[in-house]
Motif scaffolding. Structure first.
Motif, PDB file in Angstrom:
ATOM      1  N   ARG A 167     -48.940 -35.683   2.314  1.00  0.00           N
ATOM      2  CA  ARG A 167     -47.733 -35.742   1.485  1.00  0.00           C
ATOM      3  C   ARG A 167     -46.913 -34.462   1.634  1.00  0.00           C
ATOM      4  O   ARG A 167     -45.686 -34.497   1.738  1.00  0.00           O
ATOM      5  CB  ARG A 167     -48.118 -35.938   0.010  1.00  0.00           C
ATOM      6  CG  ARG A 167     -48.711 -37.295  -0.318  1.00  0.00           C
ATOM      7  CD  ARG A 167     -48.918 -37.427  -1.814  1.00  0.00           C
ATOM      8  NE  ARG A 167     -49.612 -38.652  -2.164  1.00  0.00           N
ATOM      9  CZ  ARG A 167     -49.881 -39.014  -3.424  1.00  0.00           C
ATOM     10  NH1 ARG A 167     -49.510 -38.235  -4.419  1.00  0.00           N
ATOM     11  NH2 ARG A 167     -50.523 -40.144  -3.663  1.00  0.00           N
ATOM     12  N   LEU A 171     -42.977 -34.031   3.137  1.00  0.00           N
ATOM     13  CA  LEU A 171     -41.917 -33.383   2.370  1.00  0.00           C
ATOM     14  C   LEU A 171     -41.352 -32.178   3.108  1.00  0.00           C
ATOM     15  O   LEU A 171     -40.143 -31.932   3.092  1.00  0.00           O
ATOM     16  CB  LEU A 171     -42.452 -32.950   0.999  1.00  0.00           C
ATOM     17  CG  LEU A 171     -42.715 -34.082  -0.008  1.00  0.00           C
ATOM     18  CD1 LEU A 171     -43.534 -33.569  -1.180  1.00  0.00           C
ATOM     19  CD2 LEU A 171     -41.398 -34.670  -0.504  1.00  0.00           C
ATOM     20  N   GLN A 172     -42.217 -31.424   3.777  1.00  0.00           N
ATOM     21  CA  GLN A 172     -41.770 -30.225   4.479  1.00  0.00           C
ATOM     22  C   GLN A 172     -40.982 -30.537   5.741  1.00  0.00           C
ATOM     23  O   GLN A 172     -40.256 -29.682   6.245  1.00  0.00           O
ATOM     24  CB  GLN A 172     -42.975 -29.341   4.817  1.00  0.00           C
ATOM     25  CG  GLN A 172     -43.568 -28.670   3.589  1.00  0.00           C
ATOM     26  CD  GLN A 172     -44.855 -27.931   3.885  1.00  0.00           C
ATOM     27  OE1 GLN A 172     -45.583 -28.288   4.811  1.00  0.00           O
ATOM     28  NE2 GLN A 172     -45.140 -26.904   3.105  1.00  0.00           N
ATOM     29  N   ARG A 174     -38.557 -32.523   5.826  1.00  0.00           N
ATOM     30  CA  ARG A 174     -37.163 -32.744   5.458  1.00  0.00           C
ATOM     31  C   ARG A 174     -36.346 -31.497   5.758  1.00  0.00           C
ATOM     32  O   ARG A 174     -36.762 -30.380   5.497  1.00  0.00           O
ATOM     33  CB  ARG A 174     -37.047 -33.074   3.968  1.00  0.00           C
ATOM     34  CG  ARG A 174     -37.773 -34.357   3.574  1.00  0.00           C
ATOM     35  CD  ARG A 174     -37.519 -34.698   2.128  1.00  0.00           C
ATOM     36  NE  ARG A 174     -38.190 -35.935   1.760  1.00  0.00           N
ATOM     37  CZ  ARG A 174     -38.026 -36.531   0.583  1.00  0.00           C
ATOM     38  NH1 ARG A 174     -37.228 -36.006  -0.314  1.00  0.00           N
ATOM     39  NH2 ARG A 174     -38.670 -37.657   0.317  1.00  0.00           N
ATOM     40  N   HIS A 177     -34.059 -29.325   1.234  1.00  0.00           N
ATOM     41  CA  HIS A 177     -34.923 -29.532   0.087  1.00  0.00           C
ATOM     42  C   HIS A 177     -34.131 -29.549  -1.217  1.00  0.00           C
ATOM     43  O   HIS A 177     -33.207 -28.772  -1.402  1.00  0.00           O
ATOM     44  CB  HIS A 177     -35.977 -28.433   0.011  1.00  0.00           C
ATOM     45  CG  HIS A 177     -37.000 -28.542   1.086  1.00  0.00           C
ATOM     46  ND1 HIS A 177     -37.819 -27.510   1.444  1.00  0.00           N
ATOM     47  CD2 HIS A 177     -37.335 -29.565   1.901  1.00  0.00           C
ATOM     48  CE1 HIS A 177     -38.627 -27.880   2.417  1.00  0.00           C
ATOM     49  NE2 HIS A 177     -38.342 -29.122   2.714  1.00  0.00           N
ATOM     50  N   THR A 178     -34.523 -30.427  -2.114  1.00  0.00           N
ATOM     51  CA  THR A 178     -33.963 -30.476  -3.453  1.00  0.00           C
ATOM     52  C   THR A 178     -34.984 -29.877  -4.401  1.00  0.00           C
ATOM     53  O   THR A 178     -36.105 -29.553  -4.020  1.00  0.00           O
ATOM     54  CB  THR A 178     -33.672 -31.929  -3.860  1.00  0.00           C
ATOM     55  OG1 THR A 178     -34.915 -32.647  -3.907  1.00  0.00           O
ATOM     56  CG2 THR A 178     -32.736 -32.605  -2.873  1.00  0.00           C
ATOM     57  N   TRP A 180     -36.499 -31.489  -6.596  1.00  0.00           N
ATOM     58  CA  TRP A 180     -37.603 -32.452  -6.659  1.00  0.00           C
ATOM     59  C   TRP A 180     -38.569 -32.254  -5.500  1.00  0.00           C
ATOM     60  O   TRP A 180     -39.784 -32.231  -5.684  1.00  0.00           O
ATOM     61  CB  TRP A 180     -37.050 -33.876  -6.628  1.00  0.00           C
ATOM     62  CG  TRP A 180     -38.140 -34.905  -6.587  1.00  0.00           C
ATOM     63  CD1 TRP A 180     -38.834 -35.413  -7.641  1.00  0.00           C
ATOM     64  CD2 TRP A 180     -38.701 -35.498  -5.421  1.00  0.00           C
ATOM     65  NE1 TRP A 180     -39.791 -36.297  -7.206  1.00  0.00           N
ATOM     66  CE2 TRP A 180     -39.729 -36.371  -5.847  1.00  0.00           C
ATOM     67  CE3 TRP A 180     -38.444 -35.379  -4.048  1.00  0.00           C
ATOM     68  CZ2 TRP A 180     -40.488 -37.115  -4.954  1.00  0.00           C
ATOM     69  CZ3 TRP A 180     -39.203 -36.122  -3.168  1.00  0.00           C
ATOM     70  CH2 TRP A 180     -40.206 -36.984  -3.621  1.00  0.00           C
ATOM     71  N   SER A 181     -38.031 -32.131  -4.285  1.00  0.00           N
ATOM     72  CA  SER A 181     -38.924 -32.002  -3.133  1.00  0.00           C
ATOM     73  C   SER A 181     -39.669 -30.674  -3.143  1.00  0.00           C
ATOM     74  O   SER A 181     -40.851 -30.612  -2.822  1.00  0.00           O
ATOM     75  CB  SER A 181     -38.146 -32.161  -1.819  1.00  0.00           C
ATOM     76  OG  SER A 181     -37.211 -31.121  -1.647  1.00  0.00           O
ATOM     77  N   GLU A 182     -38.990 -29.581  -3.543  1.00  0.00           N
ATOM     78  CA  GLU A 182     -39.657 -28.285  -3.608  1.00  0.00           C
ATOM     79  C   GLU A 182     -40.765 -28.309  -4.657  1.00  0.00           C
ATOM     80  O   GLU A 182     -41.861 -27.795  -4.438  1.00  0.00           O
ATOM     81  CB  GLU A 182     -38.643 -27.182  -3.948  1.00  0.00           C
ATOM     82  CG  GLU A 182     -37.646 -26.895  -2.852  1.00  0.00           C
ATOM     83  CD  GLU A 182     -38.238 -26.017  -1.769  1.00  0.00           C
ATOM     84  OE1 GLU A 182     -39.413 -25.631  -1.884  1.00  0.00           O
ATOM     85  OE2 GLU A 182     -37.527 -25.719  -0.804  1.00  0.00           O
ATOM     86  N   SER A 184     -42.317 -30.959  -5.713  1.00  0.00           N
ATOM     87  CA  SER A 184     -43.366 -31.868  -5.235  1.00  0.00           C
ATOM     88  C   SER A 184     -44.252 -31.188  -4.203  1.00  0.00           C
ATOM     89  O   SER A 184     -45.467 -31.383  -4.194  1.00  0.00           O
ATOM     90  CB  SER A 184     -42.728 -33.126  -4.626  1.00  0.00           C
ATOM     91  OG  SER A 184     -42.080 -33.884  -5.615  1.00  0.00           O
ATOM     92  N   ILE A 185     -43.642 -30.389  -3.315  1.00  0.00           N
ATOM     93  CA  ILE A 185     -44.434 -29.652  -2.331  1.00  0.00           C
ATOM     94  C   ILE A 185     -45.402 -28.721  -3.040  1.00  0.00           C
ATOM     95  O   ILE A 185     -46.592 -28.642  -2.705  1.00  0.00           O
ATOM     96  CB  ILE A 185     -43.513 -28.846  -1.384  1.00  0.00           C
ATOM     97  CG1 ILE A 185     -42.763 -29.792  -0.443  1.00  0.00           C
ATOM     98  CG2 ILE A 185     -44.325 -27.840  -0.559  1.00  0.00           C
ATOM     99  CD1 ILE A 185     -41.693 -29.113   0.392  1.00  0.00           C
TER     100      ILE A 185
END
Length: 227
Positions: A167, A171-172, A174, A177-178, A180-182, A184-185
């Protein structure tokens, strides 16, 4: 950050809020230039990116700088000699591709780098590399994972660690990064680390299935947090 703590030429992390209040960032028909600047800021809502400062405006507590971006669309690009020959054009003159897209040999679009100049509030800037906070306290996350891992075999625990690693990798990958993604990472990293820790504990203590009551390291960690 405040303007007095920011230096021209330095790069920071810009964190744009999820939304911008219309009262503070109005869009008026009579001010086209101002409206375009507001639209540019609104398009960045919820994003995090590296931002290099070129000007500091102490009177308005804002900064101007640039962010690196890429796009497959170009206004113009000069053709190489081999491209001119492949197209059967007469050698000698310079040729340009105007208003098109750039593709590689596999017909996939190629991102062409460019710099986007933006003026934003200084308070949106943070020191480069400042970690993103976890959405939940680590202690809660650890408790949740230990409860889920209870009764699992070593192979099942290892699979969970690998799942969160995958996961993170997705995400990385992408480009942009938003929040949300940061976030989530960061969360997936913490979950992967805890699953990997449990896997290691099971191997050392030769557990056939995971029992949190025999996880001495975890119990010691809980005791330290209480103290």
């Amino acid at each position: 950050m405040r303007t007095q703590n920011i230096e021209v030429g330095q790069t920071y992390t810009a964190q744009v809020p999820h939304s911008l209040p219309g009262s503070r960032y109005p869009i008026t028909r009579n001010d086209i230039d101002g409206a375009l600047k507001v639209y540019a800021l609104k398009a960045m809502c919820g994003h995090r990116f590296a931002f290099t400062v070129t000007e500091i405006h102490h009177d308005t507590d804002t900064v101007t700088g640039f962010r690196e971006r890429s796009t497959p669309h170009v206004d113009s690009i000069e053709l190489l000699p081999e491209q001119i020959a492949a197209l059967g054009l007469t050698a000698g003159p310079r040729y340009f591709l105007v208003g098109g897209s750039v593709f590689d040999a596999d017909h996939k679009t190629v991102g062409m780098p460019y710099l986007q100049t933006v003026t934003m509030p200084a308070r949106w800037l943070h020191p480069l590399g400042e970690p993103v906070p976890l959405p939940v306290p680590e202690s809660e996350l650890w408790s949740e994972i230990r409860a889920e891992a209870t009764g699992m075999t070593a192979d099942q625990v290892t699979e969970k660690a690998e799942e969160f690693q995958e996961r993170m990798d997705r995400l990385q990958e992408r480009e942009e990064h938003t929040y949300w993604s940061e976030s989530s990472i960061r969360e997936n990293e913490a979950r992967r680390d805890e699953w990997a820790r449990i896997s290691a504990v099971m191997a050392i203590q030769e557990m056939s299935t995971y029992d949190p009551e025999n996880d001495i390291e975890s119990l010691d960690r809980e005791s330290e947090n209480r103290d």
